[in-house]
Design a protein around this motif. Structure first.
Motif, short mmCIF file in Angstrom:
data_model
loop_
_atom_site.label_atom_id
_atom_site.label_comp_id
_atom_site.label_asym_id
_atom_site.label_seq_id
_atom_site.Cartn_x
_atom_site.Cartn_y
_atom_site.Cartn_z
N VAL A 148 -0.82 5.96 5.20
CA VAL A 148 -1.75 5.16 4.38
C VAL A 148 -1.60 3.68 4.74
O VAL A 148 -2.59 2.97 4.96
N TRP A 164 -7.38 2.77 4.30
CA TRP A 164 -6.58 3.28 3.19
C TRP A 164 -5.64 2.20 2.66
O TRP A 164 -5.40 2.10 1.46
N PHE A 168 -5.23 0.66 -1.32
CA PHE A 168 -4.02 0.73 -2.16
C PHE A 168 -3.23 -0.58 -2.20
O PHE A 168 -2.11 -0.60 -2.69
N THR A 169 -3.80 -1.65 -1.67
CA THR A 169 -3.10 -2.95 -1.74
C THR A 169 -3.69 -3.74 -2.89
O THR A 169 -4.83 -4.20 -2.82
N TRP A 170 -2.88 -3.86 -3.96
CA TRP A 170 -3.40 -4.49 -5.17
C TRP A 170 -2.55 -5.69 -5.56
O TRP A 170 -1.32 -5.66 -5.41
N THR A 228 2.55 1.73 -3.47
CA THR A 228 1.55 2.01 -4.52
C THR A 228 0.98 3.42 -4.34
O THR A 228 0.81 4.16 -5.32
N PHE A 229 0.71 3.79 -3.07
CA PHE A 229 0.19 5.14 -2.84
C PHE A 229 1.19 6.19 -3.31
O PHE A 229 0.83 7.16 -3.99
N ALA A 256 0.83 -1.21 0.00
CA ALA A 256 0.00 0.00 0.00
C ALA A 256 0.87 1.25 0.00
O ALA A 256 0.57 2.23 -0.71
N TRP A 257 1.94 1.23 0.78
CA TRP A 257 2.80 2.41 0.91
C TRP A 257 3.40 2.78 -0.45
O TRP A 257 3.30 3.91 -0.92
N GLY A 274 2.82 8.09 2.76
CA GLY A 274 2.54 6.69 2.42
C GLY A 274 2.53 5.81 3.65
O GLY A 274 1.79 4.81 3.72
N ALA A 301 1.25 6.28 -7.07
CA ALA A 301 -0.01 6.83 -7.58
C ALA A 301 -0.03 8.35 -7.39
O ALA A 301 -0.51 9.09 -8.25
#
Lengths: 687, 81
Positions: free
Chosen positions: A239, A245, A249-251, A193-194, A190-191, A236, A197
């Motif tokens: 997030v 959050w 953002f975890t994909w 990717t955020f 997530a960190w 991040g 992004a």
């Protein structure tokens, strides 16, 4: 007196280099300090620059400071512009230095630190820097013509056409592999990717700022962008710590791959000022700053190398990619040692901006040595990790297992002790859920860089920030390669299709822009999809393919330049380009042959396809996996065809050039050079 | 006398710092491409004055110049792997 001091200085440099090489050769019982690698590499570069590049400049090229360059003769203030040599060197270095010299050495570290480091230094000094330098020289003497134009004029029309197709194929493979590196760096994070992004709206804000609010104020816009990107890295962490959050953002890898494909399409089709150019400003500044920071960090912390000089994987059983040290070390590290792609830069913008012929040595040869040093630093950053940790991060689940327990057991059994708790603790300390099976090189390099940076500033407390800063640094300029590469490939495709139907060639006609962007993105997107679905991690098949294609382009460039050298009447010095070309032919042809026909299914595409077919035929594949296995069989067959096509293209170029050489050397054909006529420089008298 | 010397040294230092920072700023502006339009306009106007067939109308506006520069730059390989 001055001469004596110069002699003493060069003797000291030579002795320093010899001492460092001696320390590397003799140090076996204790970990080697990274400083020795840096000192050895820098001394080799200095000696090569001072003596070998001077020899090439004087004896082979006869660079003439009094001869006007295209920038001077055709100066129009736009594309032909005489430019300060330091500024131009900065531009050239920023153009040639991409993710290759970072990722390649990180992956090649599976053989140990020695083979990759030696190849980086020797390859750059005798091959890569020579290629960049001679292609730049050839282009300067031809009004800044591109490699394909030189190939067409100096060798044959077929060679020019083959070079064009080779470049297009290489672009597609390159874009797929760098997209895969990004996917693997961001998946389930997530960190990271955020942060990445967030760079998109930041770049668009910069684009709007430059377009509407403060046109032309690039430094202001870049400073604003850099501030916002650093803020994105820091925020991040919040997030990642917020359950809501973090979930947003975890994909998984496939979702990220699709988003990257959409991004590539948007960057190619949108106006260049909105997204692509401002992202490039950002990534260039970040790239230069972080490269210098990494060098400073290594010299400040002087870390010990934990990886052995040679590992057991020189025998070809490596977990990251399969294949013996020869030829696979030499294609895994392309950029940083020899990169064919550089020939496109050396025959692109740089020759149109060079003020004096003499500057070509520093810009062409010198910039490549700097890139090689970046590669050595990446090798150091990867090798300061505990080998067990390095292999756990870089190996796919299909080889070491998908849990830390399985991975620790497998990797420890290879002789690299690792405890499951070590990986969990490391992931926690950098703010990630896991670092296991993060193939592609970028996460391993980021962990190594984070160790170096945190030991320099902030300690373990800032390890997470530094890790994500390093990931941001790598991904931001990988995406720059991705978006600029997609756009360039789109232009090349439009240029080609314009011959079929004129409107398709118009770069401002939107139906054509959208269709060709989709075609290009679809081509590299397919290989990316294939890499994401590959149970062996994708890097095992795609990175060697990229290395082969990149070095095949280098072979084309060196062969074209050898033809020019022979035509110049310097046949006795043709070995300068012919020797590295011969080495690259042996490396790439061996690698191509092995990637297609090797009996080990982890190496040979066809044997893997055969093995999978046999499993299908014997009913060993569960019904729900039949479709996937059929796709894997097709992908392997496709990769074999692509490898064969690339190798064939180079064989055509070699045969065409050999025919030309035979004609000239036997006196059956007149050697016609297509150089522009000599014009005296307006600055000639000033000397 | 002593004070004058110190004042002179201080002034020299300030002027040296100013000179250096202005050179660094100039280098950064050139490296980032901020000075590209100034250089182009000077060149284009010079060509007009010396009777270039381009004529005065051929000098691009800053907006047109930057747009063309970007289009040109990102239409051929300019970022390596």
């Amino acid at each position: 007196m001055r001469k004596l001091l110069t002699v003493i200085l060069w003797v000291v440099i030579a002795l320093g280099g010899a001492a460092a090489l001696g320390a590397i050769a003799l140090e076996r019982d204790e970990p080697l300090n990274a400083t020795w690698l840096v000192v050895a590499a820098v001394c080799c570069y200095l000696i090569a620059y001072r003596f070998y590049s001077a020899f090439i400049a004087a004896r082979l090229m006869a660079l003439d400071e009094n001869r006007a360059t295209p920038a001077e003769r055709l100066d129009n203030g736009r594309d032909f512009v005489p430019t300060n040599k330091w500024v131009l060197m900065g531009h050239h270095f920023a153009s040639i230095a991409g993710p290759g010299p970072l990722v390649g050495p990180t992956l090649a570290a599976q053989f140990g630190y020695l083979p990759g480091t030696l190849w980086l230094v020797v390859g750059a000094v005798l091959g890569g820097a020579v290629q960049d330098f001679v292609v730049l020289f050839g282009s300067i003497r031809r009004n800044g013509k591109s490699l394909t134009q030189m190939a067409r004029e100096e060798v044959s029309r077929t060679t020019g056409l083959v070079a064009l197709f080779a470049i297009l194929s290489i672009l597609v493979i390159l874009l797929a592999v760098v997209a895969l590196v990004v996917t693997n760096a961001l998946k389930e994070s997530a960190w990271a990717t955020f942060t990445i992004a967030a760079t998109m709206p930041v770049a668009m804000l910069m684009g709007l700022y430059l377009r509407f609010w403060r046109p032309g104020r690039i430094l202001e816009a870049t400073a604003l962008g850099l501030g916002l990107v650093v803020l994105a890295v820091v925020s991040g962490q919040w997030v990642a710590e917020s359950p809501a959050w973090a979930a947003a953002f975890t994909w998984p890898a496939m979702t990220l791959a699709l988003l990257i494909i959409v991004y590539g399409f948007a960057a190619s089709a949108l106006p260049v000022w909105l997204l692509l150019a401002p992202r490039d400003y950002l990534s260039t500044f970040i790239k230069l700053a972080v490269t210098f920071a990494l060098a400073a960090g290594i010299l400040f912390t002087r870390p010990d190398i934990q990886m052995p000089a040679l590992t057991r994987f020189v025998d070809g059983t490596g977990p990251i990619f399969a294949g013996t040290v020869f030829p696979f070390c030499f294609i895994t590290i392309a950029c940083g040692a020899v990169s064919g792609f550089h020939s496109l830069i050396s025959s692109g913008t740089t020759p149109k901006m060079i003020t004096r012929e003499g500057h070509a040595r520093m810009i062409g040869y010198g910039s490549m040595l700097l890139e090689s040093l970046v590669g050595v630093m990446a090798m150091i950053a990867a090798c300061v990790l505990q080998p067990g940790v390095y292999f756990a991060i870089n190996s796919p689940a299909g080889i070491v297992g998908a849990t830390t327990g399985e991975a620790a057991a497998t990797i420890s059994a290879w002789g690299f002790p690792l405890e499951a708790g070590t990986m969990n603790e490391l992931a926690r300390s950098v703010g990630e859920q896991t670092l296991l099976n993060r193939t592609g090189g970028a996460p391993a390099l980021a962990v190594g860089m984070a160790h170096i940076f945190s030991n320099t500033l902030g300690g373990a407390r800032l390890l997470g920030i530094w890790y994500h800063f390093a990931i941001m640094f790598e991904v931001v300029f990988i995406l720059t390669v991705l978006d600029t590469g997609t756009r360039v490939a789109r232009f090349m495709l439009q240029d080609f299709l314009g011959h079929v139907w004129k409107p398709l060639g118009r770069t401002s006609w939107y139906p054509s822009v959208l269709a060709t962007s989709a075609l290009v993105v679809g081509a590299w997107g397919y290989f990316l999809y294939q890499g994401v679905k590959d149970p062996l991690g994708g890097i095992n098949s795609l990175w060697p393919l990229f290395g082969i294609s990149n070095q095949l382009l280098a072979t084309v460039a060196l062969i074209v330049m050898t033809t020019i050298i022979i035509k110049m009447g310097k046949r006795r010095l043709a070995w300068v380009t012919l020797a590295p070309a011969a080495w690259l032919v042996s490396v790439t042809m061996t690698a191509s042959w092995q990637k297609i026909f090797h009996s080990n299914p982890r190496i040979g595409f066809l044997s893997q396809a055969r093995e999978l077919s046999e499993r299908l035929a014997t009913g060993a594949v569960p019904a729900e996996q039949v479709g996937e296995v059929e796709r894997l069989i097709f992908n392997n067959q496709l990769d074999a065809v692509v490898t064969a096509a690339l190798a064939s293209m180079v064989l055509i170029v070699i045969l065409a050039a050999a025919w030309e050489w035979y004609g000239i050397l036997s006196g059956r054909k007149e050697a016609v050079l297509h150089e522009t006529p000599y014009v005296v420089s307006q600055w000639a008298e000033a000397d | 006398m002593e004070n004058d010397k110190r004042e002179m040294t201080g002034r020299n230092l300030v002027s040296a710092i100013r000179h250096l920072s202005s050179r660094v700023w100039g280098f950064l502006r050139e490296a980032s491409g901020e000075t590209a339009y100034e250089r182009y306009a000077k060149k284009a106007r010079g060509s007009c004055a010396s009777g270039s067939p381009d004529g005065k109308d051929s000098v691009l506006s800053p907006d047109e110049f930057h747009r063309q520069q970007l289009e040109e730059k990102y239409s051929k390989p300019n970022r390596c792997c």
